[in-house]
Design a protein around this motif. Sequence first.
Motif, mmCIF file in Angstrom:
data_model
loop_
_atom_site.group_PDB
_atom_site.id
_atom_site.type_symbol
_atom_site.label_atom_id
_atom_site.label_comp_id
_atom_site.label_asym_id
_atom_site.label_seq_id
_atom_site.Cartn_x
_atom_site.Cartn_y
_atom_site.Cartn_z
ATOM 1 N N ALA A 73 34.869 -3.016 63.386
ATOM 2 C CA ALA A 73 35.583 -1.823 62.919
ATOM 3 C C ALA A 73 34.773 -1.076 61.870
ATOM 4 C CB ALA A 73 36.941 -2.214 62.353
ATOM 5 N N GLN A 74 34.123 -1.799 60.970
ATOM 6 C CA GLN A 74 33.330 -1.158 59.931
ATOM 7 C C GLN A 74 32.098 -0.471 60.517
ATOM 8 O OE1 GLN A 74 32.856 -4.729 57.730
ATOM 9 N NE2 GLN A 74 34.651 -4.392 56.431
ATOM 10 N N VAL A 75 31.472 -1.111 61.491
ATOM 11 C CA VAL A 75 30.305 -0.509 62.127
ATOM 12 C C VAL A 75 30.710 0.744 62.898
ATOM 13 C CG1 VAL A 75 28.522 -0.836 63.872
ATOM 14 C CG2 VAL A 75 29.038 -2.671 62.265
ATOM 15 N N ILE A 76 31.856 0.697 63.579
ATOM 16 C CA ILE A 76 32.333 1.864 64.328
ATOM 17 C C ILE A 76 32.581 3.034 63.382
ATOM 18 C CG2 ILE A 76 34.280 2.776 65.647
ATOM 19 C CD1 ILE A 76 34.501 -0.005 66.947
ATOM 20 N N ASP A 77 33.223 2.763 62.239
ATOM 21 C CA ASP A 77 33.479 3.819 61.262
ATOM 22 C C ASP A 77 32.170 4.458 60.794
ATOM 23 O OD1 ASP A 77 36.155 3.422 61.441
ATOM 24 O OD2 ASP A 77 36.374 2.371 59.529
ATOM 25 N N ALA A 78 31.198 3.624 60.463
ATOM 26 C CA ALA A 78 29.920 4.137 59.985
ATOM 27 C C ALA A 78 29.200 4.921 61.071
ATOM 28 C CB ALA A 78 29.048 2.979 59.492
ATOM 29 N N ALA A 79 29.227 4.401 62.298
ATOM 30 C CA ALA A 79 28.535 5.064 63.403
ATOM 31 C C ALA A 79 29.161 6.414 63.717
ATOM 32 C CB ALA A 79 28.558 4.173 64.640
ATOM 33 N N ILE A 80 30.488 6.488 63.695
ATOM 34 C CA ILE A 80 31.162 7.761 63.968
ATOM 35 C C ILE A 80 30.756 8.811 62.942
ATOM 36 C CG2 ILE A 80 33.413 8.909 63.871
ATOM 37 C CD1 ILE A 80 34.613 6.499 65.268
ATOM 38 N N THR A 81 30.733 8.409 61.678
ATOM 39 C CA THR A 81 30.380 9.347 60.619
ATOM 40 C C THR A 81 28.939 9.832 60.760
ATOM 41 O OG1 THR A 81 31.933 8.286 59.116
ATOM 42 C CG2 THR A 81 30.230 9.656 58.133
ATOM 43 N N ALA A 82 28.012 8.890 60.968
ATOM 44 C CA ALA A 82 26.601 9.272 61.108
ATOM 45 C C ALA A 82 26.388 10.111 62.358
ATOM 46 C CB ALA A 82 25.737 8.017 61.158
ATOM 47 N N HIS A 83 27.026 9.725 63.429
ATOM 48 C CA HIS A 83 26.840 10.406 64.705
ATOM 49 C C HIS A 83 27.368 11.828 64.664
ATOM 50 C CE1 HIS A 83 27.670 11.002 69.136
ATOM 51 N NE2 HIS A 83 26.427 10.604 69.142
ATOM 52 N N SER A 84 28.503 12.018 64.001
ATOM 53 C CA SER A 84 29.095 13.350 63.942
ATOM 54 C C SER A 84 28.258 14.312 63.121
ATOM 55 C CB SER A 84 30.516 13.277 63.358
ATOM 56 O OG SER A 84 30.481 12.848 62.008
ATOM 57 N N HIS A 85 27.284 13.794 62.357
ATOM 58 C CA HIS A 85 26.416 14.651 61.558
ATOM 59 C C HIS A 85 25.000 14.730 62.130
ATOM 60 C CE1 HIS A 85 29.713 14.110 58.739
ATOM 61 N NE2 HIS A 85 29.283 15.187 58.139
ATOM 62 N N GLY A 86 24.841 14.366 63.407
ATOM 63 C CA GLY A 86 23.574 14.631 64.076
ATOM 64 C C GLY A 86 22.660 13.459 64.323
ATOM 65 N N ALA A 87 22.968 12.275 63.795
ATOM 66 C CA ALA A 87 22.088 11.132 64.020
ATOM 67 C C ALA A 87 22.310 10.561 65.422
ATOM 68 C CB ALA A 87 22.340 10.044 62.974
ATOM 69 N N THR A 88 21.222 10.148 66.069
ATOM 70 C CA THR A 88 21.295 9.481 67.359
ATOM 71 C C THR A 88 21.699 8.031 67.142
ATOM 72 O OG1 THR A 88 19.590 10.895 68.317
ATOM 73 C CG2 THR A 88 19.967 8.775 69.383
ATOM 74 N N ILE A 89 22.669 7.554 67.915
ATOM 75 C CA ILE A 89 23.140 6.181 67.788
ATOM 76 C C ILE A 89 22.701 5.398 69.013
ATOM 77 C CG2 ILE A 89 25.127 4.674 67.474
ATOM 78 C CD1 ILE A 89 24.640 6.522 65.135
ATOM 79 N N LEU A 90 21.946 4.309 68.798
ATOM 80 C CA LEU A 90 21.506 3.400 69.848
ATOM 81 C C LEU A 90 22.084 2.026 69.558
ATOM 82 C CD1 LEU A 90 17.789 4.572 69.917
ATOM 83 C CD2 LEU A 90 19.504 5.081 71.650
ATOM 84 N N LEU A 91 22.809 1.475 70.506
ATOM 85 C CA LEU A 91 23.581 0.262 70.282
ATOM 86 C C LEU A 91 23.076 -0.873 71.162
ATOM 87 C CD1 LEU A 91 26.180 -1.223 69.204
ATOM 88 C CD2 LEU A 91 27.381 -0.222 71.157
ATOM 89 N N VAL A 92 22.752 -2.021 70.548
ATOM 90 C CA VAL A 92 22.437 -3.224 71.320
ATOM 91 C C VAL A 92 23.757 -3.851 71.760
ATOM 92 C CG1 VAL A 92 21.297 -5.465 71.330
ATOM 93 C CG2 VAL A 92 20.346 -3.595 69.969
ATOM 94 N N PRO A 93 24.060 -3.889 73.068
ATOM 95 C CA PRO A 93 25.365 -4.393 73.500
ATOM 96 C C PRO A 93 25.458 -5.906 73.422
ATOM 97 C CG PRO A 93 24.027 -3.857 75.400
ATOM 98 C CD PRO A 93 23.223 -3.453 74.189
ATOM 99 N N ARG A 94 26.684 -6.391 73.321
ATOM 100 C CA ARG A 94 26.910 -7.828 73.448
ATOM 101 C C ARG A 94 26.502 -8.254 74.853
ATOM 102 N NH1 ARG A 94 27.675 -9.398 68.180
ATOM 103 N NH2 ARG A 94 29.095 -7.943 67.145
ATOM 104 N N MET A 95 26.011 -9.490 74.972
ATOM 105 C CA MET A 95 25.541 -10.017 76.261
ATOM 106 C C MET A 95 24.550 -9.042 76.911
ATOM 107 S SD MET A 95 29.090 -11.682 77.761
ATOM 108 C CE MET A 95 30.006 -10.134 77.629
#
Length: 511
Positions: free
Chosen positions: A269-291
């Motif tokens: 939940a904390q990572v999602i909150d941070a990612a949403i905020t950064a992403h909405s301001h122009g940063a590219t988000i690249l996520l290593v998925p589980r499995m």
Amino acid sequence: MTMTSPSSTSPSGIPVVDQEVATGERRPAGTKATRSASKTDVGAVLDALPLQRLGGRPDGRRALAKRPLMERFSGVSVLLIVVDLVAATTAALMGGPTWKWGLAIGVAMVGARAAAQLYRRRLWLSYYHDLPRELASTASAFGLLAVLALLRTADHEMNTAISWTVVLFLLISAPLRMLVFQTGRWARRRFGRCERTIVLGSGPLGIDLVQSMNDHPEFGLRPVGFIDKAAPMPGTTLPVPMLRGDLQQAIVDQRAGAVVIAFSHATDAQVIDAAITAHSHGATILLVPRMWELYHDAPHIERLRGYPLVRVTSAPTARFSWWVKRALDCVLSGLALLLLAPVIGIAALAVLIESGRPVLFRQERVGLDNRIFTLFKLRSMRPATEAESQTRWNIAGDPRIGPVGRFLRRSSIDELPQLWNVLRGDMSLVGPRPERPGFVRQFSEVHDRYWARHRVPSGLTGLAQVNGLRGDTSIADRSRYDNYYIANWSLWLDLKIILLTFREIFRGGQH
């Protein structure tokens, strides 16, 4: 987390309104739900993100600067578009069809490749990786042109010329595209044309990713630091420094354009909150998925030396189609105001006769980036005080609503003055419905990611409303629908919501 009294404040210093005490009304549906876990100290990863949203920043932090427009474009993507346009023009001139057919071939080829995401931003610059998708898109475009040719002309020579033009397009574009990819890899290695990147997670996976970025700059990522709650394992040497502060501020300080989310010690939940905020301001988000070992290649899956990185779709407001949405908002709201002016005038006269002045009801609402604007409606009743209009949740069934007010609300005619808000840019035709500042503060305290609704402009209608979430309904459900809308936004989704809105109006849906 429990609701606070009118005199209490949130941890950020923002007063929290308790509706039951302020108005004697019951809370809006859904506000009794609490977060599954209280906010914990996550050090450098997060610091009360949901509580920094409304109005100014109580903790004095700087706003997260949005990236300049030109930094959002990929040079490789632009060159690929130019190459295909040149190939289409050259093939049309050499192939011999008329200029109309040449234009049709160029549009079909480039359009099919755009639909196949061959012009997307990418880490792995490999022509052969995209070759199957390139051939499939070309075959689709050729099939469309063949059907069009059969319908338009029976001229065998023209059909042959069209076929040769498509073949020439492939022969010209293929070597040029290979050259673009090769040049892109060379420029990244030679000139460091790479995105400054923050890695969220300093465990073994994060360290391995950073080393791969350093050893292979042709993938276009230059790591500048780690962010993680926990310290690295004893004896571990980090290839880049550990950054202090929260993710938002680190992006500003490091001028980072990308964030790679590895397995950090923060909660999801904390990572999602941070990612949403950064992403909405122009940063590219690249996520290593589980499995991640089970993931296969797809257009939204990047590869970094064998590691799959899920590229989160760009923020809606960063896409070209968002400018199309804004243009449509202006045109459609302006036309609607002109065409519906007699309806608004008659309704305003009816309000004046029933309950006097003022005819328009003005109320503060929270819109894009938490900016407060004045929303306009035709008045359906007269509130006792200004405080009541700002704190009372629902007036359905109020005895002060007369026949005119009930009809305006039932038919949604009272909402028509908001077309002026749309024309001004305060709102959009489609988006999350705006709420009053006091309730935004209250709901942000209780409901996860309610604050994230303000990443896009609020709307005259929205996905939650066409799914029956109007009036005294669950705030948690509304927030879920609104965030789904933002994550999946498209012009088609907007059109779908508008069509469903008309269906609701004809059904006589209630506020």
